[in-house]
Design a protein around this motif. Sequence first.
Motif, short mmCIF file in Angstrom:
data_model
loop_
_atom_site.label_atom_id
_atom_site.label_comp_id
_atom_site.label_asym_id
_atom_site.label_seq_id
_atom_site.Cartn_x
_atom_site.Cartn_y
_atom_site.Cartn_z
N ILE A 2 1.26 -6.89 0.12
CA ILE A 2 1.42 -5.49 -0.43
C ILE A 2 2.86 -5.01 -0.29
O ILE A 2 3.30 -4.87 0.88
N ILE A 4 5.49 -1.61 -0.89
CA ILE A 4 5.56 -0.34 -1.06
C ILE A 4 6.72 0.06 -1.80
O ILE A 4 7.84 -0.18 -1.55
N ALA A 60 1.49 1.42 -3.61
CA ALA A 60 1.28 0.20 -3.25
C ALA A 60 1.12 -0.76 -4.14
O ALA A 60 0.10 -0.81 -4.96
N ASP A 62 0.61 -5.02 -5.10
CA ASP A 62 0.24 -6.40 -4.82
C ASP A 62 1.06 -7.53 -5.59
O ASP A 62 2.14 -7.07 -6.07
N GLN A 68 -2.10 -0.81 -6.36
CA GLN A 68 -3.48 -1.06 -5.63
C GLN A 68 -3.65 0.64 -4.96
O GLN A 68 -4.83 0.58 -4.32
N GLY A 69 -2.51 1.40 -4.64
CA GLY A 69 -2.72 2.30 -4.12
C GLY A 69 -1.66 3.51 -4.24
O GLY A 69 -0.51 3.03 -4.69
N ARG A 70 -1.99 4.77 -3.97
CA ARG A 70 -0.67 5.75 -4.01
C ARG A 70 -0.91 6.82 -2.96
O ARG A 70 -2.03 6.79 -2.23
N VAL A 95 -7.02 4.54 -3.12
CA VAL A 95 -6.55 3.15 -2.96
C VAL A 95 -7.61 2.37 -3.39
O VAL A 95 -9.03 2.96 -3.60
N ASP A 98 -9.41 -2.02 -0.13
CA ASP A 98 -8.96 -3.18 0.59
C ASP A 98 -8.05 -2.38 1.71
O ASP A 98 -6.98 -1.98 1.59
N VAL A 101 -4.19 -2.18 1.97
CA VAL A 101 -3.42 -1.35 0.96
C VAL A 101 -3.11 0.12 1.77
O VAL A 101 -2.17 0.52 1.86
N ALA A 104 -0.70 -0.36 4.50
CA ALA A 104 0.31 -0.19 4.36
C ALA A 104 1.18 1.05 3.64
O ALA A 104 2.20 1.51 4.06
N LEU A 105 0.26 1.92 3.10
CA LEU A 105 0.54 3.00 2.57
C LEU A 105 0.90 4.16 4.00
O LEU A 105 1.81 4.67 3.99
#
Length: 376
Positions: A2, A4, A60, A62, A68-70, A95, A98, A101, A104-105
């Motif tokens: 992942i 960013i 985020a 992949d 996959q995320g914000r 998200v 996962d 994700v 990592a954010l």
Amino acid sequence: MISIQAVDSPKRLKQFIELPFRLYADDPLWIAPLRSDMKRLLSPRHNPFFREAEIEHFLAVDAQGQVQGRISVSIHAAYNERFGDEHVFFGFFEVAPDPAVARALFEAVGNWARARGKSRLLGPYSYTSTQDAALLLENIDGRAPTLLQTYNPLWYADTLKQLGFELAFTFSTYGVTAEQYRVRRKASRSDRVMPGSQFSVRTATRADLRDNLDEVRCLFNSAFAENYEVAPISAASFKFQIDSVKTFIDLEGIKLIELEGRAVAFFLILPDLNQILDKLKGSLGLFDLFKLGRYKRSVDGAVIALIGADPTVQGSGLGRLIGDEIGRYAEPRFGRLDTMWIDDRNPSSYVLARNLGMRRTKRYGVFGLDLVETSL
């Protein structure tokens, strides 16, 4: 893997806006915001709050390049001046299911905050505590959110807890049908308020609306000056928020309660615009413009968007008067009335909801993380 990415281009801004449309594609309870409204909200050029806070947004992504995320992160100077300089807010949190994700954010958010000397992460607030707030913890009534109520999968809270967040406090929303309120209203005793004092109730005027309801804003700031989590709303930010719904405001739904010529309480009721947004699915097309009048007439719910009373007159029975005025306005016009969030630590607001015959409909939580004690 992942990665960013900061939202620093039109392409990434579009990805930030579009992510929930994909994540909630099969969720019948999610209400899509208008993409055009989201662009204005996230725009430093249009949203004056960007001049009051330091703000960043992250995606985020992949290994296949799919988002996959914000998340957003913000430092609101007025909030920190009142509650402590250590605070950083996170918001617009979405998200995929996962854990990597979310981790990592929040690693990116934690690094951003520490680089600015901040040690306390709080949220979700998008972008501050008087805007979209909190995670849905319990959907008690099983209904879709109304205007000003947030929505998310219930597992989001567990994801935060696994990362070390703790529940800082909770909000609740309340609702009542017109029929339930009619039963309650028969027992109203709102005329028995502060013997010897003279309250008057006035409806907002077009001049008030032209002035962006500044009297309401000032009274709100005064009413919540000693309350948990509420920072004062600036004139520019309040105008921005009012402008977004001004077309739908009914002046009869804005009441100022005065004592000896001084405004001491107010409420603002809006139609539940989520009932319209649910039909629009994120975009306002040409044919929707022709149907907009019919959409507006079809709205049968309302939301208490703002409410407040000067602390010097609280406990005087004023709450019964406010409740009666709210019911007098809403009962003949709407089949249902809901609240936005009410802090569970605020007993006066809970009593008002109870006096209206309202029942708890949803429960929300705000989460905190001490960045000094975590490795995120």
